[in-house]
Design an enzyme around this catalytic site. Structure first.
Site, PDB file in Angstrom:
ATOM      1  N   MET A  35       0.856  -1.194   0.000  1.00  0.00           N
ATOM      2  CA  MET A  35       0.000   0.000   0.000  1.00  0.00           C
ATOM      3  C   MET A  35       0.894   1.247   0.000  1.00  0.00           C
ATOM      4  O   MET A  35       0.443   2.344   0.347  1.00  0.00           O
ATOM      5  CB  MET A  35      -0.931  -0.014   1.212  1.00  0.00           C
ATOM      6  CG  MET A  35      -1.880  -1.214   1.167  1.00  0.00           C
ATOM      7  SD  MET A  35      -3.448  -0.940   1.986  1.00  0.00           S
ATOM      8  CE  MET A  35      -2.917  -0.676   3.661  1.00  0.00           C
ATOM      9  N   LEU A  87       6.697   3.143   1.590  1.00  0.00           N
ATOM     10  CA  LEU A  87       7.562   1.984   1.802  1.00  0.00           C
ATOM     11  C   LEU A  87       8.598   2.210   2.895  1.00  0.00           C
ATOM     12  O   LEU A  87       9.128   3.311   3.047  1.00  0.00           O
ATOM     13  CB  LEU A  87       8.271   1.642   0.489  1.00  0.00           C
ATOM     14  CG  LEU A  87       7.346   1.387  -0.706  1.00  0.00           C
ATOM     15  CD1 LEU A  87       8.156   1.094  -1.956  1.00  0.00           C
ATOM     16  CD2 LEU A  87       6.370   0.258  -0.410  1.00  0.00           C
ATOM     17  N   HIS A  88       8.867   1.158   3.640  1.00  0.00           N
ATOM     18  CA  HIS A  88       9.929   1.161   4.648  1.00  0.00           C
ATOM     19  C   HIS A  88      10.782  -0.082   4.435  1.00  0.00           C
ATOM     20  O   HIS A  88      10.528  -0.875   3.517  1.00  0.00           O
ATOM     21  CB  HIS A  88       9.334   1.229   6.061  1.00  0.00           C
ATOM     22  CG  HIS A  88       8.273   0.203   6.308  1.00  0.00           C
ATOM     23  ND1 HIS A  88       8.549  -1.153   6.343  1.00  0.00           N
ATOM     24  CD2 HIS A  88       6.939   0.312   6.497  1.00  0.00           C
ATOM     25  CE1 HIS A  88       7.431  -1.813   6.562  1.00  0.00           C
ATOM     26  NE2 HIS A  88       6.435  -0.950   6.648  1.00  0.00           N
ATOM     27  N   GLY A 137      10.894  -2.834   5.822  1.00  0.00           N
ATOM     28  CA  GLY A 137      10.137  -4.100   5.795  1.00  0.00           C
ATOM     29  C   GLY A 137       9.690  -4.445   4.382  1.00  0.00           C
ATOM     30  O   GLY A 137       9.781  -5.595   3.948  1.00  0.00           O
ATOM     31  N   HIS A 138       9.205  -3.435   3.634  1.00  0.00           N
ATOM     32  CA  HIS A 138       8.802  -3.677   2.245  1.00  0.00           C
ATOM     33  C   HIS A 138      10.034  -3.978   1.385  1.00  0.00           C
ATOM     34  O   HIS A 138      10.000  -4.846   0.512  1.00  0.00           O
ATOM     35  CB  HIS A 138       8.128  -2.439   1.645  1.00  0.00           C
ATOM     36  CG  HIS A 138       6.848  -2.042   2.292  1.00  0.00           C
ATOM     37  ND1 HIS A 138       6.733  -0.907   3.070  1.00  0.00           N
ATOM     38  CD2 HIS A 138       5.619  -2.605   2.262  1.00  0.00           C
ATOM     39  CE1 HIS A 138       5.488  -0.788   3.485  1.00  0.00           C
ATOM     40  NE2 HIS A 138       4.780  -1.808   3.028  1.00  0.00           N
TER      41      HIS A 138
END
Ligand code: PAF
Length: 277
Positions: free
Chosen positions: A27, A30-31, A33-34
């Protein structure tokens, strides 16, 4: 990196992609983790597609759809750096035309925990993920274990509906103090952010108690609750110790049980989980 906004454009391009195609649905905002999901997809597939779509149907009427953080330009720069081949960024009308009227319901699994707290959430998730799978036609799709129930629901949907792809689970990426990375962490003010570290401490406590021989779920839940309640800004929505496949609550904790929680800090609702043992 190609940026594609319509289903028709994606369909035209799809036959030109070298298989296997790895896909990371997001979604946006982005961080790390993505980006770990994208790196994994990049390492395992000659073609990598990422979608950015804030899916309105998975938000309840009182939830944060309108305020969900968005920064598409930054997202695109990050994805370019990771060597993404295609970014699919459809509009809401492209995914849900006015006469849209078909839904994917994943039964029992989707009604527990997050599903009980957020009615309709997994219907929205399963529907959009099924649509994205139909559009992108990936060979592998990558999901974070932070959303453990989402992962289970998507695995169940792909199995039940004979979708021909592999679902790859990727471990949760954490901040140095243990807080699971999430786009919603940006909602936290400094005090809330500091206290939110207690979530991972509570999950670690469960792990430690279990490894030390405690198998009574109630006893573990009691100690986790007491630890979280030491943080005045934490408001517990649920803490659960459940079977990792069925999400049925356990009285006696068994290996790889899923310990999960949802806790509010102010207006921000955070979730996290670990598998014990
Ligand atoms: O995990 C998410 O970001 C979303 O639920 C997903 C899988 C992209 C569907 O909108």
């Amino acid at each position: 990196m190609k940026i594609i906004k319509t289903i028709a454009e994606f369909r035209k391009l799809r036959p030109k992609l070298t298989a296997p195609v790895g896909f990371v649905p997001t979604m946006g905002y982005l961080h790390e983790g993505h980006l770990v999901l994208v790196r994994r997809a990049r390492a395992e597939n000659p073609s990598v597609a990422v979608s950015i779509f804030v899916n309105p149907t998975q938000f309840g009427p009182k939830e944060d759809f309108a305020h969900y953080p968005r920064d598409p330009q930054r997202d695109l720069a990050l994805l370019e750096k990771e060597g993404t081949d295609i970014v699919f960024m459809p509009s809401a009308e492209e995914i849900y035309p006015p006469d849209f009227n078909s839904w994917v319901e994943v039964g029992k699994l989707a009604g527990k925990l997050e599903g009980a707290a957020r009615p309709g959430h997994f219907r929205g998730v399963a529907t959009v993920v099924a649509k994205l799978f139909n559009i992108v036609q990936p060979d592998r799709a990558y999901f974070g274990q932070k959303d453990a129930q989402q992962l289970l629901v998507i695995k169940k949907m792909t199995a039940d509906l004979d979708m021909n792809l592999e679902i790859v689970a990727v471990p949760t990426v954490r901040e140095p103090d243990g807080l699971a990375m999430s786009s919603r962490n940006t909602y936290l003010n400094a005090g809330e952010r500091k206290q939110a570290a207690v979530l991972y401490q509570a999950l670690n406590l469960a792990q430690k108690l279990y490894s030390g021989g405690e198998k009574d779920a109630k006893a573990i839940l009691k100690q986790m609750t007491a630890l979280i309640q030491q943080q005045p800004l934490a408001d517990i929505e649920y803490i659960s110790i459940a079977d990792a496949d069925t999400l049925d609550e356990l009285d006696r904790v068994k290996p790889s049980a899923l310990v999960s929680l949802a806790v509010r800090f102010g207006n921000t609702r955070l979730i996290d989980n670990v598998a014990v043992g």
